[in-house]
Design an enzyme around this catalytic site. Structure first.
Site, PDB file in Angstrom:
ATOM      1  N   LEU A 152       0.771  -1.100   0.006  1.00  0.00           N
ATOM      2  CA  LEU A 152      -0.190  -0.076   0.081  1.00  0.00           C
ATOM      3  C   LEU A 152       0.922   1.240  -0.003  1.00  0.00           C
ATOM      4  O   LEU A 152       0.786   2.058   0.753  1.00  0.00           O
ATOM      5  CB  LEU A 152      -0.918  -0.172   1.142  1.00  0.00           C
ATOM      6  CG  LEU A 152      -2.222   0.763   1.038  1.00  0.00           C
ATOM      7  CD1 LEU A 152      -3.223   0.322  -0.091  1.00  0.00           C
ATOM      8  CD2 LEU A 152      -2.859   0.827   2.385  1.00  0.00           C
ATOM      9  N   SER A 174       0.853  -5.294   3.970  1.00  0.00           N
ATOM     10  CA  SER A 174       2.402  -4.526   3.693  1.00  0.00           C
ATOM     11  C   SER A 174       3.072  -5.138   4.719  1.00  0.00           C
ATOM     12  O   SER A 174       2.786  -5.779   5.862  1.00  0.00           O
ATOM     13  CB  SER A 174       2.287  -2.954   3.663  1.00  0.00           C
ATOM     14  OG  SER A 174       1.678  -2.410   4.781  1.00  0.00           O
ATOM     15  N   ARG A 175       4.294  -4.576   4.980  1.00  0.00           N
ATOM     16  CA  ARG A 175       5.399  -5.195   6.029  1.00  0.00           C
ATOM     17  C   ARG A 175       5.014  -4.639   7.630  1.00  0.00           C
ATOM     18  O   ARG A 175       5.050  -5.397   8.122  1.00  0.00           O
ATOM     19  CB  ARG A 175       6.919  -4.369   5.856  1.00  0.00           C
ATOM     20  CG  ARG A 175       7.539  -4.939   4.825  1.00  0.00           C
ATOM     21  CD  ARG A 175       8.844  -4.303   4.357  1.00  0.00           C
ATOM     22  NE  ARG A 175       8.584  -3.132   3.833  1.00  0.00           N
ATOM     23  CZ  ARG A 175       9.465  -2.204   3.487  1.00  0.00           C
ATOM     24  NH1 ARG A 175      10.732  -2.656   3.478  1.00  0.00           N
ATOM     25  NH2 ARG A 175       9.208  -0.882   2.905  1.00  0.00           N
ATOM     26  N   THR A 176       4.179  -3.537   7.420  1.00  0.00           N
ATOM     27  CA  THR A 176       3.719  -3.336   8.869  1.00  0.00           C
ATOM     28  C   THR A 176       2.245  -2.622   8.463  1.00  0.00           C
ATOM     29  O   THR A 176       2.199  -1.996   7.566  1.00  0.00           O
ATOM     30  CB  THR A 176       4.508  -2.361   9.711  1.00  0.00           C
ATOM     31  OG1 THR A 176       4.931  -1.124   8.629  1.00  0.00           O
ATOM     32  CG2 THR A 176       6.051  -2.905   9.900  1.00  0.00           C
ATOM     33  N   ILE A 230       0.854  -5.521 -11.388  1.00  0.00           N
ATOM     34  CA  ILE A 230       1.472  -4.420 -12.052  1.00  0.00           C
ATOM     35  C   ILE A 230       2.573  -3.971 -11.432  1.00  0.00           C
ATOM     36  O   ILE A 230       3.358  -2.773 -11.544  1.00  0.00           O
ATOM     37  CB  ILE A 230       0.321  -3.109 -12.129  1.00  0.00           C
ATOM     38  CG1 ILE A 230      -0.292  -3.048 -10.709  1.00  0.00           C
ATOM     39  CG2 ILE A 230      -0.790  -3.441 -13.063  1.00  0.00           C
ATOM     40  CD1 ILE A 230       0.399  -2.288  -9.608  1.00  0.00           C
ATOM     41  N   ARG A 232       6.253  -6.354 -10.400  1.00  0.00           N
ATOM     42  CA  ARG A 232       7.204  -6.858 -11.187  1.00  0.00           C
ATOM     43  C   ARG A 232       6.803  -8.290 -11.462  1.00  0.00           C
ATOM     44  O   ARG A 232       6.439  -9.029 -10.526  1.00  0.00           O
ATOM     45  CB  ARG A 232       8.387  -6.830 -10.495  1.00  0.00           C
ATOM     46  CG  ARG A 232       9.269  -5.357 -10.345  1.00  0.00           C
ATOM     47  CD  ARG A 232       9.718  -5.037 -11.590  1.00  0.00           C
ATOM     48  NE  ARG A 232      10.258  -3.656 -11.705  1.00  0.00           N
ATOM     49  CZ  ARG A 232       9.743  -2.347 -11.877  1.00  0.00           C
ATOM     50  NH1 ARG A 232       8.274  -2.488 -12.201  1.00  0.00           N
ATOM     51  NH2 ARG A 232      10.304  -1.385 -11.823  1.00  0.00           N
ATOM     52  N   ASP A 256       0.474  -7.179 -16.395  1.00  0.00           N
ATOM     53  CA  ASP A 256       1.399  -6.016 -16.877  1.00  0.00           C
ATOM     54  C   ASP A 256       2.870  -6.386 -17.035  1.00  0.00           C
ATOM     55  O   ASP A 256       3.776  -5.969 -17.751  1.00  0.00           O
ATOM     56  CB  ASP A 256       1.284  -4.768 -16.195  1.00  0.00           C
ATOM     57  CG  ASP A 256       2.135  -3.562 -16.910  1.00  0.00           C
ATOM     58  OD1 ASP A 256       1.970  -3.676 -18.409  1.00  0.00           O
ATOM     59  OD2 ASP A 256       2.510  -2.585 -16.396  1.00  0.00           O
ATOM     60  N   GLU A 261      10.280 -10.980 -18.999  1.00  0.00           N
ATOM     61  CA  GLU A 261       9.905 -10.405 -19.974  1.00  0.00           C
ATOM     62  C   GLU A 261      11.011 -10.067 -20.751  1.00  0.00           C
ATOM     63  O   GLU A 261      12.258  -9.650 -20.260  1.00  0.00           O
ATOM     64  CB  GLU A 261       9.076  -9.174 -19.587  1.00  0.00           C
ATOM     65  CG  GLU A 261       9.760  -8.338 -18.548  1.00  0.00           C
ATOM     66  CD  GLU A 261       8.634  -7.573 -17.924  1.00  0.00           C
ATOM     67  OE1 GLU A 261       9.247  -6.304 -17.939  1.00  0.00           O
ATOM     68  OE2 GLU A 261       7.677  -7.626 -17.529  1.00  0.00           O
ATOM     69  N   HIS A 279       4.164  -4.628 -20.237  1.00  0.00           N
ATOM     70  CA  HIS A 279       4.707  -3.691 -19.388  1.00  0.00           C
ATOM     71  C   HIS A 279       4.558  -2.412 -19.675  1.00  0.00           C
ATOM     72  O   HIS A 279       5.555  -1.698 -19.886  1.00  0.00           O
ATOM     73  CB  HIS A 279       6.201  -4.109 -19.220  1.00  0.00           C
ATOM     74  CG  HIS A 279       6.937  -3.649 -17.891  1.00  0.00           C
ATOM     75  ND1 HIS A 279       7.980  -4.242 -17.071  1.00  0.00           N
ATOM     76  CD2 HIS A 279       6.588  -2.664 -16.997  1.00  0.00           C
ATOM     77  CE1 HIS A 279       8.223  -3.607 -16.032  1.00  0.00           C
ATOM     78  NE2 HIS A 279       7.257  -2.541 -15.743  1.00  0.00           N
TER      79      HIS A 279
END
Length: 313
Positions: A152, A174-176, A230, A232, A256, A261, A279
């Site tokens: 986020l 997320s991580r936190t 979207i 990697r 994407d 790729e 991409h």
């Protein structure tokens, strides 16, 4: 600044290339037949490297350029740059955040709609003349679907705001947990996937997030779930994703980015539950120019000994 050597790692944007050539002594690395010989010959004149999401500056390149002072990424992603080596050598690193946020978020929503409403298949249906033989199949609505966002940050928040306009409940991992965020937080990716209809991957690529979307996560999404990437390509265990789509253990995917790729698994080409784009998350005329201007602005600021516009290191 015409005497300052800038190495452009790969072809990325014509406008950027023009602007670099106007201001600096530009070297196009992709045109060099013998890269080792080239680096040995120009190691004392190259002071900057410009890379992007596909090619940056690894430890070998950095070691080969003793006069290197700055690496500027024509991308928000910096996973193609050896940050540890840059820190060790005192080399500055910049990227292009913010200016591409809206375009990437727009594409994420576009992929969701394309997968659920089968826009690509519908287009082919009309073009092939099949509509004359009967109406197209029913599709799935987006409004009200539970959207989970992995990561986020700037782009993740922009996607969340857009999904809210479709009356979608938003959750994230997320991580936190982020303070003052009204969205539901899940402490693990599998919990997030278990509680959403659509999972959007929008986190940085690190050792920890490599293949963060694996069979367990895909199975938690299930046969009605949709994966949107979207971020990697290596975020996703691609063989697991392909098999899940082929076997219909996953409802659909909008992609994407891909793990290797521009090489894309050919098994995906014939699937009607996958939407594939090359991409292009930030690839609009307006955003590419803004990104290029930011790359140039960072380089100029560095060599004029002014504060960098968007420093990473």
């Amino acid at each position: 600044m015409q005497s300052i050597g800038v190495l452009m790692a790969c072809p990325m944007n014509y406008y950027l290339e023009q602007q670099l050539e106007k201001r600096f002594k530009l070297f196009r690395f992709w045109t060099v037949p013998d890269k080792s010989l080239f680096l040995a010959s120009h190691k004392d004149s190259i002071q900057a490297v410009v890379g992007d999401a596909s090619s940056g500056a690894d430890a070998e390149l950095i070691e080969a350029l003793p006069k290197l002072e700055i690496v500027a990424s024509f991308s928000v992603g910096i996973d193609k740059i050896d940050l540890a080596k840059c820190k060790e050598k005192g080399i500055r690193v910049t990227n292009t955040p913010d200016v591409l946020t809206d375009d990437v978020a727009d594409l994420a929503i576009g992929l969701i709609l394309a997968v659920l409403r089968k826009l690509c298949e519908s287009d082919r249906y009309v073009r092939s003349g099949k509509w004359k033989k009967g109406d197209y199949v029913l599709t799935t609505k987006f409004t009200g679907k539970k959207v989970g966002i992995l990561g986020l940050g700037r782009v993740g928040m922009a996607i969340a705001k857009r999904a809210e306009a479709f009356c979608c409940p938003i959750s994230y991992h997320s991580r936190t947990e982020k303070p003052d965020i009204k969205y539901k937080y899940y402490p693990s990716v599998v919990e997030l996937a278990s509680h959403c209809d659509i999972l959007v991957v929008s986190c940085p690529l690190t050792k920890e997030t490599h293949h963060i979307i694996n069979r367990e996560i895909i199975d938690a999404l299930g046969p009605k779930g949709v994966l949107i990437n979207i971020g990697r390509g290596p975020h996703v265990d691609e063989p697991e994703l392909v098999s899940a789509l082929v076997e219909r253990r996953l409802g659909g995917a909008g992609l994407d980015v891909f793990e290797h790729e521009p090489n894309v698994p050919e098994e995906l080409f014939g699937l009607d539950n996958a939407v594939l784009v090359p991409h292009v998350g930030s690839d609009t005329v307006e955003t590419c120019q803004a990104m290029a201007d930011l790359v140039i602005g960072n380089l100029v600021a560095h060599f004029q000994k002014k504060p960098l516009l968007t420093p990473v290191v």
